[in-house]
Scaffold this active site. Sequence first.
Site, PDB file in Angstrom:
ATOM      1  N   ASP A  99      -0.856   7.520   1.771  1.00  0.00           N
ATOM      2  CA  ASP A  99      -1.701   8.274   0.831  1.00  0.00           C
ATOM      3  C   ASP A  99      -1.207   9.706   0.642  1.00  0.00           C
ATOM      4  O   ASP A  99      -2.008  10.638   0.505  1.00  0.00           O
ATOM      5  CB  ASP A  99      -3.170   8.260   1.299  1.00  0.00           C
ATOM      6  CG  ASP A  99      -3.720   6.854   1.432  1.00  0.00           C
ATOM      7  OD1 ASP A  99      -3.377   5.992   0.597  1.00  0.00           O
ATOM      8  OD2 ASP A  99      -4.480   6.588   2.387  1.00  0.00           O
ATOM      9  N   LEU A 145       3.298   0.041   1.399  1.00  0.00           N
ATOM     10  CA  LEU A 145       4.395  -0.577   0.642  1.00  0.00           C
ATOM     11  C   LEU A 145       5.717  -0.019   1.128  1.00  0.00           C
ATOM     12  O   LEU A 145       5.864   1.182   1.359  1.00  0.00           O
ATOM     13  CB  LEU A 145       4.204  -0.307  -0.848  1.00  0.00           C
ATOM     14  CG  LEU A 145       2.992  -1.027  -1.460  1.00  0.00           C
ATOM     15  CD1 LEU A 145       2.654  -0.441  -2.828  1.00  0.00           C
ATOM     16  CD2 LEU A 145       3.231  -2.537  -1.544  1.00  0.00           C
ATOM     17  N   ARG A 152       8.794  -7.345   9.161  1.00  0.00           N
ATOM     18  CA  ARG A 152       8.307  -6.393   8.162  1.00  0.00           C
ATOM     19  C   ARG A 152       9.271  -6.286   6.963  1.00  0.00           C
ATOM     20  O   ARG A 152       8.840  -6.237   5.801  1.00  0.00           O
ATOM     21  CB  ARG A 152       8.130  -5.029   8.847  1.00  0.00           C
ATOM     22  CG  ARG A 152       7.950  -3.838   7.949  1.00  0.00           C
ATOM     23  CD  ARG A 152       6.553  -3.748   7.394  1.00  0.00           C
ATOM     24  NE  ARG A 152       6.590  -3.073   6.100  1.00  0.00           N
ATOM     25  CZ  ARG A 152       5.569  -2.431   5.553  1.00  0.00           C
ATOM     26  NH1 ARG A 152       4.418  -2.377   6.170  1.00  0.00           N
ATOM     27  NH2 ARG A 152       5.674  -1.861   4.379  1.00  0.00           N
ATOM     28  N   ASN A 207      -1.629   4.199  -6.668  1.00  0.00           N
ATOM     29  CA  ASN A 207      -2.633   3.714  -5.721  1.00  0.00           C
ATOM     30  C   ASN A 207      -3.941   4.450  -5.957  1.00  0.00           C
ATOM     31  O   ASN A 207      -3.950   5.648  -6.248  1.00  0.00           O
ATOM     32  CB  ASN A 207      -2.161   3.986  -4.285  1.00  0.00           C
ATOM     33  CG  ASN A 207      -3.190   3.553  -3.241  1.00  0.00           C
ATOM     34  OD1 ASN A 207      -3.609   2.405  -3.216  1.00  0.00           O
ATOM     35  ND2 ASN A 207      -3.614   4.479  -2.393  1.00  0.00           N
ATOM     36  N   THR A 208      -5.040   3.730  -5.804  1.00  0.00           N
ATOM     37  CA  THR A 208      -6.347   4.375  -5.854  1.00  0.00           C
ATOM     38  C   THR A 208      -6.902   4.483  -4.445  1.00  0.00           C
ATOM     39  O   THR A 208      -6.818   3.543  -3.646  1.00  0.00           O
ATOM     40  CB  THR A 208      -7.310   3.640  -6.808  1.00  0.00           C
ATOM     41  OG1 THR A 208      -8.575   4.285  -6.746  1.00  0.00           O
ATOM     42  CG2 THR A 208      -7.465   2.173  -6.471  1.00  0.00           C
ATOM     43  N   HIS A 209      -7.451   5.679  -4.131  1.00  0.00           N
ATOM     44  CA  HIS A 209      -7.899   5.969  -2.762  1.00  0.00           C
ATOM     45  C   HIS A 209      -9.300   6.583  -2.810  1.00  0.00           C
ATOM     46  O   HIS A 209      -9.557   7.474  -3.630  1.00  0.00           O
ATOM     47  CB  HIS A 209      -6.913   6.947  -2.108  1.00  0.00           C
ATOM     48  CG  HIS A 209      -7.285   7.285  -0.702  1.00  0.00           C
ATOM     49  ND1 HIS A 209      -7.083   6.422   0.354  1.00  0.00           N
ATOM     50  CD2 HIS A 209      -7.881   8.391  -0.179  1.00  0.00           C
ATOM     51  CE1 HIS A 209      -7.530   6.971   1.467  1.00  0.00           C
ATOM     52  NE2 HIS A 209      -8.012   8.162   1.168  1.00  0.00           N
ATOM     53  N   ASP A 214       4.284   7.091  -2.500  1.00  0.00           N
ATOM     54  CA  ASP A 214       5.568   7.398  -1.857  1.00  0.00           C
ATOM     55  C   ASP A 214       5.588   6.703  -0.499  1.00  0.00           C
ATOM     56  O   ASP A 214       4.728   5.863  -0.215  1.00  0.00           O
ATOM     57  CB  ASP A 214       5.810   8.917  -1.782  1.00  0.00           C
ATOM     58  CG  ASP A 214       4.831   9.626  -0.864  1.00  0.00           C
ATOM     59  OD1 ASP A 214       4.066   8.942  -0.129  1.00  0.00           O
ATOM     60  OD2 ASP A 214       4.830  10.870  -0.865  1.00  0.00           O
ATOM     61  N   ALA A 215       6.541   7.053   0.344  1.00  0.00           N
ATOM     62  CA  ALA A 215       6.713   6.304   1.595  1.00  0.00           C
ATOM     63  C   ALA A 215       5.626   6.601   2.630  1.00  0.00           C
ATOM     64  O   ALA A 215       5.506   5.884   3.624  1.00  0.00           O
ATOM     65  CB  ALA A 215       8.087   6.610   2.183  1.00  0.00           C
ATOM     66  N   GLY A 216       4.830   7.646   2.417  1.00  0.00           N
ATOM     67  CA  GLY A 216       3.807   8.002   3.393  1.00  0.00           C
ATOM     68  C   GLY A 216       2.504   7.253   3.174  1.00  0.00           C
ATOM     69  O   GLY A 216       2.398   6.387   2.300  1.00  0.00           O
TER      70      GLY A 216
HETATM   71  C1  GRF Z   1     -11.476   0.939  -2.952  1.00  0.00           C
HETATM   72  O1  GRF Z   1     -12.404   1.967  -2.696  1.00  0.00           O
HETATM   73  C2  GRF Z   1     -10.087   1.361  -2.614  1.00  0.00           C
HETATM   74  O2  GRF Z   1      -9.786   2.669  -2.964  1.00  0.00           O
HETATM   75  C3  GRF Z   1     -10.101   1.201  -1.121  1.00  0.00           C
HETATM   76  O3  GRF Z   1     -10.780  -0.008  -0.904  1.00  0.00           O
HETATM   77  C4  GRF Z   1     -11.669  -0.218  -1.987  1.00  0.00           C
HETATM   78  C5  GRF Z   1     -11.303  -1.537  -2.614  1.00  0.00           C
HETATM   79  O4  GRF Z   1     -12.320  -2.001  -3.416  1.00  0.00           O
HETATM   80  N1  GRF Z   1      -8.787   1.270  -0.546  1.00  0.00           N
HETATM   81  P1  GRF Z   1     -12.155  -3.285  -4.350  1.00  0.00           P
HETATM   82  O5  GRF Z   1     -11.452  -4.362  -3.538  1.00  0.00           O
HETATM   83  O6  GRF Z   1     -11.352  -2.874  -5.565  1.00  0.00           O
HETATM   84  O7  GRF Z   1     -13.565  -3.680  -4.703  1.00  0.00           O
END
Ligand code: GRF
Length: 214
Positions: free
Chosen positions: A159, A107, A79, A121-123, A155-157
């Site tokens: 989400d 990460l 890792r 990050n997008t969630h 961050d380290a967690g």
């Molecule tokens: C997104 O909804 C992202 O937030 C999630 O997985 C999806 C990825 O979609 N973790 P893409 O690969 O950008 O189409």
Amino acid sequence: MSAPDAPPRPATRSGGRLVVLVSGAGSNLAALLAAHDRPGYPARVVGVVADRASAGGLELARRAGVPTAVVAPADFADRAAWDAGVAEAIAVFRPDLVVSAGFMRILGAAVLDRWPGRVVNTHPALLPSFPGAHAVRDALAFGAKVTGCTLHVVDAGVDTGPVIAQVAVAVEPGDDEAGLHERIKVAERALLVDWVARVVAGGMRVDGRVVTVG
Ligand code: GRF
């Protein structure tokens, strides 16, 4: 006597060089690639890093003429070596901002310490609700009537980082995971493109949990 507050971190004003991390189809990446062609958009994707050679986002990048790198965990001894390899792969592209967009791995410090406050990050949920890899499924199983998407500092967690921006998406009767996720992803792409531009153009300050952009 109370401990003194930690000094606020200085505002990050990044240039517009984005490195995007992907694992899957890459529709969020596609939205950033489309945006960077728009006159006046302040950021551009200069590199794409994937954790698997099969990630659809790699092909999108190649077609857009953006260089790519693959850092598959199986190619590293452990890792820690993988973490360092990810950091090196990102560093080659000299990013101002690192965007995890559907990158399905945590990460490590090698990345987060190298670009402090500059990894986002997008969630696909309204954090802190429904963190983790099955956010849409978990929201449906919980019976939530509203979910959405979150752009946050990493961050380290898992989400857990400070929230930059969120958009709510209603859960409709009869929604299944795929359909709801598609609607969330429409909102997610717009949120990502909008707020990456704001962060790049205006800078971002992180004071504890509170993020100020611009
Ligand atoms: C997104 O909804 C992202 O937030 C999630 O997985 C999806 C990825 O979609 N973790 P893409 O690969 O950008 O189409």
